[in-house]
Design a protein around this motif. Structure first.
Motif, PDB file in Angstrom:
ATOM      1  N   THR A  42      -5.953 -13.378  -1.419  1.00 32.15           N
ATOM      2  CA  THR A  42      -6.521 -14.538  -0.870  1.00 32.15           C
ATOM      3  C   THR A  42      -5.364 -15.297  -0.055  1.00 32.15           C
ATOM      4  O   THR A  42      -5.361 -15.968   1.017  1.00 32.15           O
ATOM      5  CB  THR A  42      -7.204 -15.409  -1.600  1.00 32.15           C
ATOM      6  N   GLN A  43      -4.027 -15.255  -0.607  1.00 38.21           N
ATOM      7  CA  GLN A  43      -2.814 -15.706   0.001  1.00 38.21           C
ATOM      8  C   GLN A  43      -2.207 -14.904   1.021  1.00 38.21           C
ATOM      9  O   GLN A  43      -0.984 -15.056   1.057  1.00 38.21           O
ATOM     10  CB  GLN A  43      -1.870 -16.154  -1.120  1.00 38.21           C
ATOM     11  N   ASN A  44      -2.929 -14.047   1.148  1.00 36.69           N
ATOM     12  CA  ASN A  44      -2.559 -12.974   2.368  1.00 36.69           C
ATOM     13  C   ASN A  44      -1.092 -12.189   1.636  1.00 36.69           C
ATOM     14  O   ASN A  44      -0.211 -12.015   2.867  1.00 36.69           O
ATOM     15  CB  ASN A  44      -2.206 -13.537   3.669  1.00 36.69           C
ATOM     16  N   LYS A  45      -1.044 -11.974   0.348  1.00 35.58           N
ATOM     17  CA  LYS A  45       0.308 -11.147   0.092  1.00 35.58           C
ATOM     18  C   LYS A  45      -0.028  -9.873  -0.428  1.00 35.58           C
ATOM     19  O   LYS A  45      -1.128  -9.461  -0.799  1.00 35.58           O
ATOM     20  CB  LYS A  45       0.758 -12.149  -1.153  1.00 35.58           C
ATOM     21  N   THR A  46       1.030  -8.951   0.074  1.00 35.32           N
ATOM     22  CA  THR A  46       0.561  -7.446  -0.501  1.00 35.32           C
ATOM     23  C   THR A  46       0.697  -7.579  -1.896  1.00 35.32           C
ATOM     24  O   THR A  46       1.516  -7.967  -2.509  1.00 35.32           O
ATOM     25  CB  THR A  46       1.953  -6.801  -0.037  1.00 35.32           C
ATOM     26  N   ASP A  47      -0.436  -6.533  -2.391  1.00 34.01           N
ATOM     27  CA  ASP A  47      -0.679  -6.279  -3.851  1.00 34.01           C
ATOM     28  C   ASP A  47       0.420  -5.209  -4.104  1.00 34.01           C
ATOM     29  O   ASP A  47      -0.065  -4.161  -4.134  1.00 34.01           O
ATOM     30  CB  ASP A  47      -2.050  -5.944  -4.068  1.00 34.01           C
ATOM     31  N   ILE A  48       1.485  -5.477  -4.184  1.00 30.83           N
ATOM     32  CA  ILE A  48       2.552  -4.479  -4.322  1.00 30.83           C
ATOM     33  C   ILE A  48       2.563  -3.640  -5.623  1.00 30.83           C
ATOM     34  O   ILE A  48       2.907  -2.459  -5.850  1.00 30.83           O
ATOM     35  CB  ILE A  48       4.007  -4.853  -4.080  1.00 30.83           C
ATOM     36  N   ALA A  49       2.179  -4.278  -6.625  1.00 32.74           N
ATOM     37  CA  ALA A  49       1.854  -3.425  -7.840  1.00 32.74           C
ATOM     38  C   ALA A  49       0.790  -2.590  -8.035  1.00 32.74           C
ATOM     39  O   ALA A  49       0.544  -1.881  -9.042  1.00 32.74           O
ATOM     40  CB  ALA A  49       1.642  -4.731  -9.071  1.00 32.74           C
ATOM     41  N   SER A  50       0.066  -2.633  -7.011  1.00 32.82           N
ATOM     42  CA  SER A  50      -0.940  -1.395  -6.707  1.00 32.82           C
ATOM     43  C   SER A  50      -0.288  -0.205  -6.043  1.00 32.82           C
ATOM     44  O   SER A  50      -1.047   0.886  -5.863  1.00 32.82           O
ATOM     45  CB  SER A  50      -2.204  -1.823  -5.843  1.00 32.82           C
ATOM     46  N   TYR A  51       0.758  -0.221  -5.431  1.00 32.19           N
ATOM     47  CA  TYR A  51       1.212   0.958  -4.800  1.00 32.19           C
ATOM     48  C   TYR A  51       1.969   1.922  -5.994  1.00 32.19           C
ATOM     49  O   TYR A  51       2.777   1.582  -6.851  1.00 32.19           O
ATOM     50  CB  TYR A  51       2.649   0.392  -4.035  1.00 32.19           C
ATOM     51  N   ASP A  52       1.773   3.069  -5.451  1.00 28.95           N
ATOM     52  CA  ASP A  52       2.256   4.309  -6.651  1.00 28.95           C
ATOM     53  C   ASP A  52       3.803   4.270  -6.195  1.00 28.95           C
ATOM     54  O   ASP A  52       4.247   3.800  -5.347  1.00 28.95           O
ATOM     55  CB  ASP A  52       1.386   5.643  -6.870  1.00 28.95           C
ATOM     56  N   TYR A  53       4.606   5.286  -6.876  1.00 26.06           N
ATOM     57  CA  TYR A  53       5.691   5.384  -6.643  1.00 26.06           C
ATOM     58  C   TYR A  53       6.198   5.677  -5.055  1.00 26.06           C
ATOM     59  O   TYR A  53       7.021   5.162  -4.576  1.00 26.06           O
ATOM     60  CB  TYR A  53       6.490   6.349  -7.668  1.00 26.06           C
ATOM     61  N   SER A  54       5.760   6.726  -4.574  1.00 30.28           N
ATOM     62  CA  SER A  54       5.769   7.237  -3.200  1.00 30.28           C
ATOM     63  C   SER A  54       5.354   6.208  -2.243  1.00 30.28           C
ATOM     64  O   SER A  54       5.988   5.900  -1.195  1.00 30.28           O
ATOM     65  CB  SER A  54       5.090   8.612  -2.948  1.00 30.28           C
ATOM     66  N   GLU A  55       4.448   5.328  -2.533  1.00 28.42           N
ATOM     67  CA  GLU A  55       3.817   4.320  -1.620  1.00 28.42           C
ATOM     68  C   GLU A  55       4.777   3.193  -1.728  1.00 28.42           C
ATOM     69  O   GLU A  55       5.356   2.618  -0.761  1.00 28.42           O
ATOM     70  CB  GLU A  55       2.569   3.612  -1.780  1.00 28.42           C
ATOM     71  N   LEU A  56       5.587   2.953  -2.752  1.00 31.22           N
ATOM     72  CA  LEU A  56       6.398   1.799  -3.003  1.00 31.22           C
ATOM     73  C   LEU A  56       7.734   2.148  -2.192  1.00 31.22           C
ATOM     74  O   LEU A  56       8.428   1.345  -1.614  1.00 31.22           O
ATOM     75  CB  LEU A  56       6.864   1.598  -4.387  1.00 31.22           C
TER      76      LEU A  56
END
Ligand code: SF4
Length: 352
Positions: A7-21
């Motif tokens: 809702t604050q327009n922030k990226t949900d970075i902890a949902s990225y797997d290793y290669s996406e990160l």
């Protein structure tokens, strides 16, 4: 993966797997080794803030906190059983939704029961999680966050995970797969897939898709009845996927994964606990590499079901064994803290 924003327009970075990160960090112009550092901070050291990540440069930590959300869930309430130490956790999601998770202690280790959705749309008649429908599915970081928060709050090393809380995991299939892979990643908590169980009410096409993934997890399928007639009264999903189709999918799953299936069977007094039901169930499962987990149903105040008596439960188990079907009776955990899934969340929502 599409970048998810809260809702604050922030990226949900902890949902990225290793290669996406890695892709994300490459785009920020960061050297390769930073991906491993950041991934380990999030998924192994379980940092709650970017500021804790002491080996990342300050400028990067500040940039990440501006752009990304780290923890999407926060604990609201914990109830601990005086009988066996089972603990129920109520968490608030970043959008205000509530979910619950449970920590149970066994001889083989500590196990967390994770919710996969806020609510559930499957409508099983004996379940409190479905009474208000499904609000939404959880992201991988929200599922992981339950395990991470519980490990940190309890101080116990979580060795086993069961995806058996609120929600139908196969109704949130892509996020579930990502969750399983990240949970067992060696740069994360590295929980063996062999120690993870996923429970489904029986969504046939998704069981077949999961079979193709050939993951060494345990699949637990909720049967709760030996025929379609009784099953339809307990589980609306039975109208869409009849038992014959479901068991055929289970056989395919077995053939492709070579992993024994667990069948869950909640015993409801006078509904599915007769000796004739045990006989019928044995006939269905004969010859399958499977195990039946008998669960005396947890009564919920909104529905009229009663738990089968100890004698009926034991007779049901003995009958299954007589016909050559492996069966155990699930030990009731946290009896003094309203063990049934969805009850804590429901009572909190009703009181708000
Ligand atoms: S038992 Fe599971 S699938 Fe059925 S309504 Fe409850 S949470 Fe959903």
């Amino acid at each position: 993966m599409k970048i998810t924003e809260n809702t604050q327009n922030k990226t949900d970075i902890a949902s990225y797997d290793y290669s996406e990160l890695k892709t994300y960090m490459d785009a920020l112009g960061q050297p390769g080794y930073r991906t491993q550092q950041l991934y380990q901070w999030m998924h192994q050291k379980l940092a709650a803030e970017f500021d804790e990540m002491s080996n990342l440069p300050k400028a990067l930590r500040e940039q990440l906190s501006r752009q990304c959300r780290l923890s999407g869930i926060s604990p609201v309430r914990v109830q601990v059983s005086e009988l066996d130490g089972t603990a129920k956790y109520l968490f608030k999601l970043h959008d205000g939704n509530l979910i619950e998770s449970v920590l149970m202690h066994y001889r083989h280790g500590s196990s967390v029961c994770v919710s996969s959705q806020a609510g559930c749309r499957m409508g099983c008649a004996f379940c409190a999680s479905t009474l208000d429908g499904c609000v939404r599915s959880l992201s991988p970081s929200e599922m992981l966050g339950q395990v991470y928060n519980i490990q940190k709050l309890s101080g116990c090393r979580v060795s086993h995970v069961v995806v058996m809380g609120s929600g139908e995991p196969l109704d949130n299939y892509d996020n579930l797969l990502r969750f399983l892979r990240m949970l067992s990643d060696e740069n994360g908590l590295n929980i063996s897939m062999r120690n993870i169980t996923v429970s489904t009410c029986g969504i046939v096409p998704k069981i077949l898709s999961l079979a193709d993934e050939k993951l060494p997890i345990t699949l637990a399928v909720s049967l709760h009845a030996p025929n379609d007639e009784i099953r339809k009264t307990l589980m609306p999903v039975a109208r869409k996927y009849p038992l014959a189709e479901l068991l055929e999918a289970c056989r395919t799953y077995l053939k492709k994964t070579n992993r024994r299936i667990t069948f869950e069977y909640s015993l409801v007094k006078g509904v599915n606990d007769a000796p004739s039901c045990a006989r019928e169930l044995s006939g269905l499962l004969k010859g399958m590499n499977c195990h039946v987990n008998l669960i005396p149903v947890n009564p919920i105040k909104e529905r009229n079901f009663r738990q089968s008596g100890q004698r009926e439960v034991l007779e049901f188990k003995n009958m299954l064994e007589k016909y050559g079907i492996n069966a155990t009776i699930r030990r009731e955990m946290g009896r003094d803290i309203q063990g049934a899934c969805g009850q804590l969340r429901k009572s909190c929502m009703d009181n708000e």
